[in-house]
Scaffold this active site. Structure first.
Site, PDB file in Angstrom:
ATOM      1  N   TRP A 101      -8.868  64.853 -23.196  1.00  0.00           N
ATOM      2  CA  TRP A 101      -9.572  64.423 -21.981  1.00  0.00           C
ATOM      3  C   TRP A 101      -9.323  62.962 -21.670  1.00  0.00           C
ATOM      4  O   TRP A 101      -9.107  62.595 -20.504  1.00  0.00           O
ATOM      5  CB  TRP A 101     -11.061  64.774 -22.072  1.00  0.00           C
ATOM      6  CG  TRP A 101     -11.229  66.249 -21.968  1.00  0.00           C
ATOM      7  CD1 TRP A 101     -11.592  67.112 -22.958  1.00  0.00           C
ATOM      8  CD2 TRP A 101     -10.926  67.057 -20.820  1.00  0.00           C
ATOM      9  NE1 TRP A 101     -11.555  68.401 -22.494  1.00  0.00           N
ATOM     10  CE2 TRP A 101     -11.157  68.408 -21.199  1.00  0.00           C
ATOM     11  CE3 TRP A 101     -10.493  66.801 -19.527  1.00  0.00           C
ATOM     12  CZ2 TRP A 101     -10.968  69.474 -20.314  1.00  0.00           C
ATOM     13  CZ3 TRP A 101     -10.301  67.862 -18.647  1.00  0.00           C
ATOM     14  CH2 TRP A 101     -10.541  69.168 -19.042  1.00  0.00           C
ATOM     15  N   ASP A 176     -16.754  58.996 -20.460  1.00  0.00           N
ATOM     16  CA  ASP A 176     -16.799  60.381 -19.993  1.00  0.00           C
ATOM     17  C   ASP A 176     -17.722  61.110 -20.965  1.00  0.00           C
ATOM     18  O   ASP A 176     -17.333  61.422 -22.085  1.00  0.00           O
ATOM     19  CB  ASP A 176     -15.378  60.975 -20.017  1.00  0.00           C
ATOM     20  CG  ASP A 176     -15.358  62.472 -19.706  1.00  0.00           C
ATOM     21  OD1 ASP A 176     -16.433  63.076 -19.565  1.00  0.00           O
ATOM     22  OD2 ASP A 176     -14.242  63.032 -19.635  1.00  0.00           O
ATOM     23  N   LYS A 200     -21.918  71.875 -19.102  1.00  0.00           N
ATOM     24  CA  LYS A 200     -21.968  72.057 -20.555  1.00  0.00           C
ATOM     25  C   LYS A 200     -23.404  71.947 -21.051  1.00  0.00           C
ATOM     26  O   LYS A 200     -23.909  72.830 -21.727  1.00  0.00           O
ATOM     27  CB  LYS A 200     -21.084  71.034 -21.241  1.00  0.00           C
ATOM     28  CG  LYS A 200     -19.623  71.248 -20.842  1.00  0.00           C
ATOM     29  CD  LYS A 200     -18.803  70.027 -21.022  1.00  0.00           C
ATOM     30  CE  LYS A 200     -17.463  70.160 -20.346  1.00  0.00           C
ATOM     31  NZ  LYS A 200     -16.706  71.363 -20.671  1.00  0.00           N
TER      32      LYS A 200
HETATM   33  N1  PMP Z   1     -14.055  65.640 -19.432  1.00  0.00           N
HETATM   34  C1  PMP Z   1     -14.465  66.374 -20.473  1.00  0.00           C
HETATM   35  C2  PMP Z   1     -14.879  65.689 -21.729  1.00  0.00           C
HETATM   36  C3  PMP Z   1     -14.493  67.765 -20.374  1.00  0.00           C
HETATM   37  O1  PMP Z   1     -14.880  68.505 -21.422  1.00  0.00           O
HETATM   38  C4  PMP Z   1     -14.105  68.387 -19.165  1.00  0.00           C
HETATM   39  C5  PMP Z   1     -14.158  69.881 -18.973  1.00  0.00           C
HETATM   40  N2  PMP Z   1     -14.008  70.661 -20.064  1.00  0.00           N
HETATM   41  C6  PMP Z   1     -13.688  67.579 -18.118  1.00  0.00           C
HETATM   42  C7  PMP Z   1     -13.686  66.217 -18.278  1.00  0.00           C
HETATM   43  C8  PMP Z   1     -13.237  68.166 -16.825  1.00  0.00           C
HETATM   44  O2  PMP Z   1     -14.298  68.704 -16.126  1.00  0.00           O
HETATM   45  P1  PMP Z   1     -14.093  69.555 -14.800  1.00  0.00           P
HETATM   46  O3  PMP Z   1     -13.291  70.753 -15.156  1.00  0.00           O
HETATM   47  O4  PMP Z   1     -15.495  69.880 -14.402  1.00  0.00           O
HETATM   48  O5  PMP Z   1     -13.420  68.702 -13.810  1.00  0.00           O
END
Ligand code: PMP
Length: 369
Positions: A101, A176, A200
């Site tokens: 991420w 994040d 989540k």
């Molecule tokens: N950052 C993290 C730490 C994530 O776990 C996720 C999704 N699994 C995201 C960003 C991306 O989120 P989204 O798919 O809602 O854009």
């Protein structure tokens, strides 16, 4: 109704009480004659839902008054662009890459920043460690430093947020916190901006939470869409465009549920943090003494929310997953990029769910012997 335990990484399990309240209020919210999805976002009914959700989140996470709470759309991936559009000032930004991420965030930021510098990377350890803060190669005058405080795929968590000032940097820290929001307390004195999708730990997909220090507002690049300019969003109380009303309502119900939680004399997020520590310890202690399963993450940065684990004999993976499903343990398959298994044990997962998983794993292991 006896529901199975759901270990999905997100969208993920929602507390049953929250789902039951939402179901009971689906057709008629508090005698208004309307369901929440049918309400104007500017009507007094929805405004009261919105204000309660914001106030409860502020209380739960002890967000200081000089931070704005924004309810946006777009998810974490959109924030990978929205953050640099608002904060980079087209200058240098620093990233500490501890998994998929943060890596994705750095790549996207490079479209808006003059340089998205990787100040440290855990790639050499296959993302099983967090490089010591003293080794980070921070840029002088960086517009911000970005970390993913819980890497959902690699299962690596910063248990303590870095103190950038102590490292000689006055750049704001961007976190994040998509996959640990509301699972633990946050030291806001170390944070400039936090963002996370709701799907989540908070509610349904479609709602993105941004908590940002006021002095960081008002520097968006001209390319930034108005709906994603944090100042515009803040000045309009998250109603510059139509906000994700259903997501805000569900998040609000989850916040009320969180406020009711107690654990050993603690309540709210502190209670969840204590429970999450117990849950994670139960799982890691079992895996560490087992000869069938392994988790490869260094002990000091193991995630309390997302636990990737592997069977030494990967040919047993399908049998493991089929048996788990039969035992009422759902969505344990690992992320496709790392394989194996992953147990996501967010706030809504009770200790009994983790115990049921450990019991199943022990039983599966004994049957292999
Ligand atoms: N950052 C993290 C730490 C994530 O776990 C996720 C999704 N699994 C995201 C960003 C991306 O989120 P989204 O798919 O809602 O854009």
């Amino acid at each position: 109704m006896n529901r199975p335990f759901n270990f999905s990484a997100g969208p993920a399990a929602i507390p049953e009480e929250v789902l039951q309240t939402a179901a009971a209020e689906m057709l008629d919210w508090h005698g208004s004659g309307m369901g929440v999805m049918e309400m104007s976002h500017r009507g007094k009914e929805f405004i009261s839902i919105y204000e309660a959700a914001e106030a409860d989140l502020r209380e739960l996470l002890a967000v200081p008054a000089h931070f704005k709470i924004l309810f946006m759309q777009g998810g974490g991936i959109a924030e990978n662009a929205i953050v640099p559009m608002n904060l980079s000032r087209a200058g240098v930004v620093d990233f500490v890459v501890t998994g998929s991420w943060s890596q994705k965030s750095a790549k996207e930021a490079a479209k808006y920043a003059s340089d998205a510098n990787v100040a440290a990377s855990a790639k050499d350890s296959d993302y099983t460690t967090i490089p010591a803060a003293s080794s980070w190669n921070l840029s002088r005058g960086a517009s911000y430093v970005h970390i993913c405080s819980n890497e959902t795929i690699h299962g690596v968590e910063f248990h303590e947020l870095p103190d950038l000032q102590a490292l000689g940097s006055d750049a704001p820290l961007v976190i994040d916190f998509s996959s640990h929001v509301a699972s633990r307390s946050i030291d806001w004195s170390r944070v400039g901006l936090a963002f996370g999708g709701a799907q989540k730990n908070i509610g349904p997909a479609g709602l993105t939470i941004v908590i940002v220090r006021e002095d960081l507002l008002g520097h968006a690049l001209p390319v930034c869409p108005s709906a994603f300019d944090y100042k515009t969003v803040a000045d309009n109380g998250s109603m510059y465009n139509t906000p994700p009303t259903w997501g805000i309502y569900m998040a609000g119900l989850t916040f009320q549920w969180l406020k009711r939680q107690t654990e050993g004399g603690l309540s709210g997020v502190a209670a969840m943090e204590a429970r999450n520590i117990t849950k994670a310890k139960l799982f890691y202690d079992y895996v560490d003494q087992s000869s069938l399963y392994v988790n490869k993450v260094a002990a000091n940065c193991r995630s309390r929310m997302n636990i990737p684990f592997f069977l030494h004999d990967e040919s047993r993976n399908d049998a493991f997953l089929a048996g788990a499903k039969q035992a009422g343990l759902l969505q344990l398959k690992g992320h496709k990029s790392v394989g194996g298994m992953r147990a996501s044990i967010y706030n809504a997962m009770p200790i009994e769910g983790v115990q049921a998983l450990v019991d199943y794993m022990r039983d599966f292991e004994q049957r292999q012997a």
